[in-house]
Design a protein around this motif. Structure first.
Motif, PDB file in Angstrom:
ATOM      1  N   PRO A   6       0.927  -1.099   0.064  1.00  0.00           N
ATOM      2  CA  PRO A   6      -0.109   0.033  -0.135  1.00  0.00           C
ATOM      3  C   PRO A   6       0.978   1.363  -0.130  1.00  0.00           C
ATOM      4  N   SER A   7       0.235   2.174  -0.701  1.00  0.00           N
ATOM      5  CA  SER A   7       1.110   3.688  -0.849  1.00  0.00           C
ATOM      6  C   SER A   7       0.219   4.538   0.114  1.00  0.00           C
ATOM      7  N   ALA A   8       0.565   5.777  -0.163  1.00  0.00           N
ATOM      8  CA  ALA A   8      -0.136   7.102   0.465  1.00  0.00           C
ATOM      9  C   ALA A   8      -1.515   6.777   0.374  1.00  0.00           C
ATOM     10  N   GLY A   9      -2.549   6.793   1.068  1.00  0.00           N
ATOM     11  CA  GLY A   9      -3.868   6.782   0.961  1.00  0.00           C
ATOM     12  C   GLY A   9      -4.349   5.217   0.823  1.00  0.00           C
ATOM     13  N   GLY A  10      -3.447   4.297   1.111  1.00  0.00           N
ATOM     14  CA  GLY A  10      -4.089   2.925   1.374  1.00  0.00           C
ATOM     15  C   GLY A  10      -4.186   2.411  -0.425  1.00  0.00           C
ATOM     16  N   ARG A  11      -3.457   2.930  -1.275  1.00  0.00           N
ATOM     17  CA  ARG A  11      -3.464   2.643  -2.717  1.00  0.00           C
ATOM     18  C   ARG A  11      -2.582   1.364  -2.956  1.00  0.00           C
ATOM     19  N   ARG A  12      -3.355   0.606  -3.615  1.00  0.00           N
ATOM     20  CA  ARG A  12      -2.745  -0.580  -4.027  1.00  0.00           C
ATOM     21  C   ARG A  12      -2.451  -0.801  -5.458  1.00  0.00           C
ATOM     22  N   LEU A  13      -1.528  -1.259  -5.984  1.00  0.00           N
ATOM     23  CA  LEU A  13      -1.084  -1.197  -7.589  1.00  0.00           C
ATOM     24  C   LEU A  13      -1.344  -2.547  -8.086  1.00  0.00           C
ATOM     25  N   ILE A  14      -2.043  -2.952  -9.054  1.00  0.00           N
ATOM     26  CA  ILE A  14      -2.084  -4.172  -9.885  1.00  0.00           C
ATOM     27  C   ILE A  14      -1.395  -4.001 -11.150  1.00  0.00           C
ATOM     28  N   SER A  15      -0.587  -5.200 -11.461  1.00  0.00           N
ATOM     29  CA  SER A  15       0.063  -5.135 -12.753  1.00  0.00           C
ATOM     30  C   SER A  15      -0.249  -6.559 -13.337  1.00  0.00           C
ATOM     31  N   SER A  16      -0.300  -6.364 -14.750  1.00  0.00           N
ATOM     32  CA  SER A  16      -0.425  -7.637 -15.406  1.00  0.00           C
ATOM     33  C   SER A  16       1.101  -8.165 -16.009  1.00  0.00           C
ATOM     34  N   GLY A  17       2.109  -7.396 -15.604  1.00  0.00           N
ATOM     35  CA  GLY A  17       3.421  -7.949 -15.966  1.00  0.00           C
ATOM     36  C   GLY A  17       3.697  -7.389 -17.247  1.00  0.00           C
ATOM     37  N   SER A  18       2.859  -6.552 -17.925  1.00  0.00           N
ATOM     38  CA  SER A  18       3.094  -5.778 -19.273  1.00  0.00           C
ATOM     39  C   SER A  18       4.388  -5.088 -19.341  1.00  0.00           C
ATOM     40  N   GLU A  19       5.107  -5.124 -20.376  1.00  0.00           N
ATOM     41  CA  GLU A  19       6.247  -4.249 -20.594  1.00  0.00           C
ATOM     42  C   GLU A  19       5.916  -2.712 -20.481  1.00  0.00           C
ATOM     43  N   PHE A  20       4.501  -2.725 -21.153  1.00  0.00           N
ATOM     44  CA  PHE A  20       4.263  -1.151 -21.307  1.00  0.00           C
ATOM     45  C   PHE A  20       3.881  -0.528 -19.824  1.00  0.00           C
ATOM     46  N   GLU A  21       3.397  -1.125 -18.945  1.00  0.00           N
ATOM     47  CA  GLU A  21       3.362  -0.858 -17.751  1.00  0.00           C
ATOM     48  C   GLU A  21       4.811  -0.111 -16.882  1.00  0.00           C
ATOM     49  N   GLN A  22       5.608  -0.993 -17.043  1.00  0.00           N
ATOM     50  CA  GLN A  22       6.899  -0.761 -16.462  1.00  0.00           C
ATOM     51  C   GLN A  22       7.419   0.594 -17.212  1.00  0.00           C
ATOM     52  N   THR A  23       7.388   0.251 -18.706  1.00  0.00           N
ATOM     53  CA  THR A  23       8.218   1.361 -19.531  1.00  0.00           C
ATOM     54  C   THR A  23       7.592   2.807 -19.174  1.00  0.00           C
ATOM     55  N   TYR A  24       6.081   2.842 -19.127  1.00  0.00           N
ATOM     56  CA  TYR A  24       5.410   4.135 -19.023  1.00  0.00           C
ATOM     57  C   TYR A  24       4.988   4.331 -17.750  1.00  0.00           C
ATOM     58  N   SER A  25       5.184   3.881 -16.595  1.00  0.00           N
ATOM     59  CA  SER A  25       5.013   3.908 -15.018  1.00  0.00           C
ATOM     60  C   SER A  25       3.547   4.117 -15.031  1.00  0.00           C
ATOM     61  N   TYR A  26       2.749   3.034 -15.381  1.00  0.00           N
ATOM     62  CA  TYR A  26       1.366   2.986 -14.932  1.00  0.00           C
ATOM     63  C   TYR A  26       0.869   1.605 -14.567  1.00  0.00           C
ATOM     64  N   SER A  27      -0.200   1.590 -13.914  1.00  0.00           N
ATOM     65  CA  SER A  27      -0.698   0.408 -13.310  1.00  0.00           C
ATOM     66  C   SER A  27      -1.714  -0.073 -14.289  1.00  0.00           C
ATOM     67  N   ARG A  28      -1.895  -1.613 -14.377  1.00  0.00           N
ATOM     68  CA  ARG A  28      -3.184  -2.263 -14.997  1.00  0.00           C
ATOM     69  C   ARG A  28      -4.287  -1.694 -14.282  1.00  0.00           C
ATOM     70  N   ALA A  29      -4.307  -1.681 -13.020  1.00  0.00           N
ATOM     71  CA  ALA A  29      -5.459  -1.320 -11.995  1.00  0.00           C
ATOM     72  C   ALA A  29      -4.686  -0.799 -11.028  1.00  0.00           C
TER      73      ALA A  29
END
Length: 137
Positions: A6-29
């Protein structure tokens, strides 16, 4: 693959393992409290690194991708309350909506559909979704 820290505010990041998520700094959910926000998702198969052919096949794969991300968040497609759908070509609307109707029969989320230029001309549909955990309770 899910990042359960969990990060600030109790946020939990979900990843699909896609290279796009790592490259562009976003989460699947992202999960915040009972809310799950799914990023724009397409019919790209992350396991085989291929894009499904045809609008129906892409839509089916899109829902498999969405379902996997929601599962990591403790949700299902039955928890979806809002869908934003982007079609690259309106001519695929009926084919895509047939799969949408099969998937969400009885769930009936709010839905907005627009025709938009997507970043890859071979992608026919992209959707982002919002779900609320335990919405069926």
């Amino acid at each position: 693959m899910s990042d359960t820290r969990p990060s600030a505010g109790g946020r939990r990041l979900i990843s699909s393992g896609s290279e796009f998520e790592q490259t562009y700094s976003y989460s699947r959910a992202v999960v915040v409290g009972h809310h799950v926000m799914l990023s724009g998702t397409t019919g790209y198969d992350y396991a085989s690194s291929t894009l499904a052919k045809g609008a129906r096949e892409q839509t089916l794969q899109l829902f498999r991708n969405a379902s996997a991300a929601f599962s990591q968040a403790g949700a299902t497609l039955a928890d979806v309350v809002r869908v934003r759908m982007y079609l690259s070509q309106a001519e695929h609307y009926e084919e895509i909506m047939a799969v949408f109707a099969e998937t969400f029969r009885g769930v009936n989320p709010a839905c907005t559909t627009v025709e938009a230029g997507l970043f890859d001309p071979e992608i026919f549909v992209e959707m982002d979704m919002d779900a609320i955990l335990d919405v069926r309770a």
